[in-house]
Scaffold this motif. Structure first.
Motif: not given
Length: 202
Positions: A100-126
């Motif tokens: 539960g150590v997340i920041d829901t202001s970031l776009p890859f976290y949901s309000e319920a605390g889940s993570f989802s991202w569909g472009r992992l290859s560019t995650l560290s660039q974005d």
């Protein structure tokens, strides 16, 4: 009318999602053991989303340290499974979701605390390293492009996570809310089985 057709489509989708949620939870309730329930949840999530990989982990405490122990694995080759069997909670996104150590202001976290991202290859660039936190990078090494991690809750506690991955981009958007809802309720079922079996062992 077009608006009526849209409303009917939304209603039908909502009813289908509700039925999927009900059937999956009933299946877990009838599992009879922690191992079977964990395997059923992992297999259901993989089948429902059509993804390539699913791993269910529970949080284990070792003194002050928290680890994520792999309990059920579906669709994963042996090397990946071996590497993912025991992960420190601070090493990766899976651990942060499970703790539960997340920041829901970031776009890859949901309000319920889940993570989802569909472009992992560019995650560290974005995103900046400070936003992402430590990354083990194993999913990227496996060439997964889409990743979703859902917390498993038992009451107010987060007891683990369900990690789904696929090599196709933007894969989980259509099924995300249903899997998140199932995981929100499934944690209590898994925790109940685990607590009962530990008590019987003692």
């Amino acid at each position: 009318s077009p608006s009526g057709a849209i409303a009917r489509t939304r209603y039908n989708r909502c009813m289908n999602d509700l039925q999927e949620l009900t059937v999956s939870l009933e299946d877990l309730d009838e599992a009879g053991s922690f191992k079977i329930a964990a395997e059923r949840l992992t297999a259901w999530a993989r089948a429902f989303t059509g993804c390539e990989s699913a791993i269910l982990r529970l949080v284990e405490q070792d003194g002050d340290a928290s680890w994520l122990a792999g309990c059920a694995i579906d669709g994963v080759h042996d090397d990946f499974a071996r590497d993912e069997t025991m992960v420190h909670s601070a090493e990766c996104i899976c651990g942060r979701v499970a703790m539960g150590v997340i920041d829901t202001s970031l776009p890859f976290y949901s309000e319920a605390g889940s993570f989802s991202w569909g472009r992992l290859s560019t995650l560290s660039q974005d995103f900046a390293p400070a936003q992402l936190g430590p990354l083990r990078g194993r999913c990227m090494k496996e060439c997964f492009e889409s990743m979703a991690v859902f917390p498993l809750r038992a009451g107010r506690r987060t007891v683990g996570s369900l990690h789904l991955a696929d090599s196709r981009a933007d894969w989980f958007s259509g099924a995300f809310e249903v899997v998140e809802a199932v995981c929100r309720l499934a944690g209590a079922v898994l925790f109940r089985y685990q607590a009962r079996e530990r008590e019987q062992t003692v």
